[in-house]
Motif scaffolding. Sequence first.
Motif, PDB file in Angstrom:
ATOM      1  N   LEU A  67      46.243  30.913  31.454  1.00 33.33           N
ATOM      2  CA  LEU A  67      46.785  30.528  30.147  1.00 33.33           C
ATOM      3  C   LEU A  67      45.663  30.221  29.153  1.00 33.33           C
ATOM      4  N   LEU A  68      44.574  29.665  29.637  1.00 33.96           N
ATOM      5  CA  LEU A  68      43.422  29.460  28.748  1.00 33.96           C
ATOM      6  C   LEU A  68      42.803  30.799  28.337  1.00 33.96           C
ATOM      7  N   CYS A  69      42.804  31.758  29.260  1.00 31.66           N
ATOM      8  CA  CYS A  69      42.339  33.103  28.905  1.00 31.66           C
ATOM      9  C   CYS A  69      43.279  33.753  27.890  1.00 31.66           C
ATOM     10  N   ALA A  70      44.571  33.488  28.019  1.00 35.45           N
ATOM     11  CA  ALA A  70      45.524  34.004  27.037  1.00 35.45           C
ATOM     12  C   ALA A  70      45.273  33.382  25.669  1.00 35.45           C
ATOM     13  N   ALA A  71      44.922  32.092  25.642  1.00 38.14           N
ATOM     14  CA  ALA A  71      44.608  31.447  24.367  1.00 38.14           C
ATOM     15  C   ALA A  71      43.377  32.087  23.732  1.00 38.14           C
ATOM     16  N   PHE A  72      42.385  32.387  24.549  1.00 41.35           N
ATOM     17  CA  PHE A  72      41.198  33.046  24.032  1.00 41.35           C
ATOM     18  C   PHE A  72      41.524  34.457  23.535  1.00 41.35           C
ATOM     19  N   SER A  73      42.407  35.142  24.246  1.00 43.61           N
ATOM     20  CA  SER A  73      42.816  36.484  23.826  1.00 43.61           C
ATOM     21  C   SER A  73      43.559  36.451  22.503  1.00 43.61           C
ATOM     22  N   VAL A  74      44.425  35.465  22.325  1.00 40.29           N
ATOM     23  CA  VAL A  74      45.128  35.323  21.047  1.00 40.29           C
ATOM     24  C   VAL A  74      44.136  35.017  19.942  1.00 40.29           C
ATOM     25  N   HIS A  75      43.173  34.188  20.248  1.00 31.25           N
ATOM     26  CA  HIS A  75      42.142  33.861  19.258  1.00 31.25           C
ATOM     27  C   HIS A  75      41.343  35.108  18.864  1.00 31.25           C
TER      28      HIS A  75
END
Length: 105
Positions: A67-75
């Motif tokens: 989920l933290l990787c998903a946040a970085f991907s959205v960023h």
Amino acid sequence: MGWYLVKLLLNWPVIIASLLIGAAGIIRRRAYALILAALLVFGFAWYLTASPHPVFKPAGYLLPVLLLCAAFSVHQRKVWLAWLFLLPQAVITIYFLVIIAAENI
């Protein structure tokens, strides 16, 4: 007090809320929502690490990280990649929901 905290962290509404907040964060392109979802899923991930099943134990360690990787991907504006990072949590949650529903029939 300790058991109450465990029930609060592992309860189904929190698990489903983390999944919905993660999806809403991807749709609205808000990385902070995915960080909140990672914090909410931590209790469920902790529960999965105690599983003797060889698939769920590593998944328990990886769910908050994904989920933290998903946040970085959205960023980074890579929304399709964020959906892929959210997919394992969705699959595991649906799997447990189906098992629990099958036991209660």
